[in-house]
Design a protein around this motif. Structure first.
Motif, PDB file in Angstrom:
ATOM      1  N   GLY A 132       1.574  66.473  67.083  1.00  0.00           N
ATOM      2  CA  GLY A 132       2.087  65.202  67.558  1.00  0.00           C
ATOM      3  C   GLY A 132       3.397  65.346  68.295  1.00  0.00           C
ATOM      4  N   GLU A 133       3.984  66.543  68.241  1.00  0.00           N
ATOM      5  CA  GLU A 133       5.240  66.821  68.944  1.00  0.00           C
ATOM      6  C   GLU A 133       5.337  68.305  69.208  1.00  0.00           C
ATOM      7  N   ARG A 179       5.428  68.719  65.286  1.00  0.00           N
ATOM      8  CA  ARG A 179       4.976  67.780  64.244  1.00  0.00           C
ATOM      9  C   ARG A 179       3.499  68.018  64.044  1.00  0.00           C
ATOM     10  N   GLU A 234      -0.104  67.322  62.486  1.00  0.00           N
ATOM     11  CA  GLU A 234      -0.910  66.197  62.025  1.00  0.00           C
ATOM     12  C   GLU A 234      -2.077  66.735  61.196  1.00  0.00           C
ATOM     13  N   ASP A 249      -4.886  66.282  57.870  1.00  0.00           N
ATOM     14  CA  ASP A 249      -5.624  65.369  57.005  1.00  0.00           C
ATOM     15  C   ASP A 249      -5.395  65.810  55.559  1.00  0.00           C
ATOM     16  N   ARG A 282      -0.528  63.336  49.247  1.00  0.00           N
ATOM     17  CA  ARG A 282       0.354  62.363  49.897  1.00  0.00           C
ATOM     18  C   ARG A 282       1.393  61.792  48.935  1.00  0.00           C
ATOM     19  N   ASP A 301       4.720  63.305  52.814  1.00  0.00           N
ATOM     20  CA  ASP A 301       4.437  62.252  53.786  1.00  0.00           C
ATOM     21  C   ASP A 301       3.967  62.920  55.080  1.00  0.00           C
ATOM     22  N   PRO A 302       2.735  62.687  55.521  1.00  0.00           N
ATOM     23  CA  PRO A 302       2.245  63.334  56.741  1.00  0.00           C
ATOM     24  C   PRO A 302       3.129  63.096  57.964  1.00  0.00           C
ATOM     25  N   GLU A 303       3.822  61.956  58.005  1.00  0.00           N
ATOM     26  CA  GLU A 303       4.696  61.658  59.137  1.00  0.00           C
ATOM     27  C   GLU A 303       5.937  62.549  59.156  1.00  0.00           C
ATOM     28  N   GLN A 304       6.237  63.163  58.015  1.00  0.00           N
ATOM     29  CA  GLN A 304       7.418  64.022  57.923  1.00  0.00           C
ATOM     30  C   GLN A 304       7.047  65.494  57.861  1.00  0.00           C
ATOM     31  N   THR A 339       7.042  68.017  59.749  1.00  0.00           N
ATOM     32  CA  THR A 339       7.572  68.616  60.977  1.00  0.00           C
ATOM     33  C   THR A 339       8.382  69.849  60.606  1.00  0.00           C
ATOM     34  N   HIS A 351      11.962  68.668  56.609  1.00  0.00           N
ATOM     35  CA  HIS A 351      12.060  67.837  55.411  1.00  0.00           C
ATOM     36  C   HIS A 351      11.776  68.622  54.131  1.00  0.00           C
TER      37      HIS A 351
END
Length: 199
Positions: A50-51, A71, A73, A75, A81, A85-88, A90, A112
């Motif tokens: 994602g990044e 970043r 991504e 599953d 979870r 946190d999947p959003e973190q 990175t 993180h």
């Protein structure tokens, strides 16, 4: 008499992985492409990423030190979870590259979960059948109770998917670069450049 010597369980071993890539271009071209900031910026289009942001690039002769933030991504299973946190998910990939020998070393530095995620790998490009073979060997460890191995598998599966797509990306990038170089060296282009230089 019962012994009170309760020892902590031994740490879980790192997950080892190997990725293989093949390229039509020679090793030096592949090695140079893989540290080209312009190419690395396009890796954001690869699956599972994602990044892809190049933070620093430093050249010293044939050696390159580079930091790239990704970043990932993944599953992740629902149980994981609770801890990640999947959003973190990175990290900054710190790479040390020796273009002359075709060898690279990478360290994963999480943004993180530094206390939960560790990773490192090495890569080498060599001539193979008129093209290039790139082999990546690494170790990954996710220190999450009960579900760490599932997170590790999710990350390694994602890395394999990225490696396959990256191979196509690099091949296309090098093909376009070769076409551009050929165009610049064409007689018509050289004549035009000479005429402009005389003005």
């Amino acid at each position: 008499m019962c012994s009170s010597d309760l020892r902590a369980p031994p740490p879980l071993p790192d997950v080892e992985f190997t990725l293989d890539q093949r390229f039509a271009a020679p090793p030096i071209a592949v090695a140079a492409a893989l540290v080209d900031p312009a190419l690395l910026a396009t890796m954001v289009d690869l699956p599972r990423l994602g990044e892809a942001s190049v933070l620093t690039t430093a050249h010293t002769g044939d050696r390159v030190r580079q930091e790239v933030r990704y970043r990932f991504e993944a599953d992740l299973p629902s149980a994981a979870r609770r801890f990640v946190d999947p959003e973190q998910l990175t990290w900054v990939e710190v790479g040390e590259h020796d273009l002359a020998s075709g060898q690279s070393r990478y360290l994963i530095r999480p943004d993180h979960y530094a206390d939960l995620l560790e990773g490192r790998y090495a890569a080498r490009v060599v001539e193979a059948g008129g093209g290039t073979a790139r082999t990546v060997k690494g170790e990954l460890r996710v220190k999450v109770p009960l579900v760490g191995s599932k997170v590790e598998r999710a990350i390694v599966d994602g890395l394999r998917e990225i490696a396959t797509a990256q191979q196509r990306l690099v091949e296309d990038w090098l093909a376009r670069s070769e076409e551009h170089t050929s165009e610049l060296q064409s007689p018509d282009h050289l004549v035009c450049r000479l005429l402009l230089e005389k003005k």
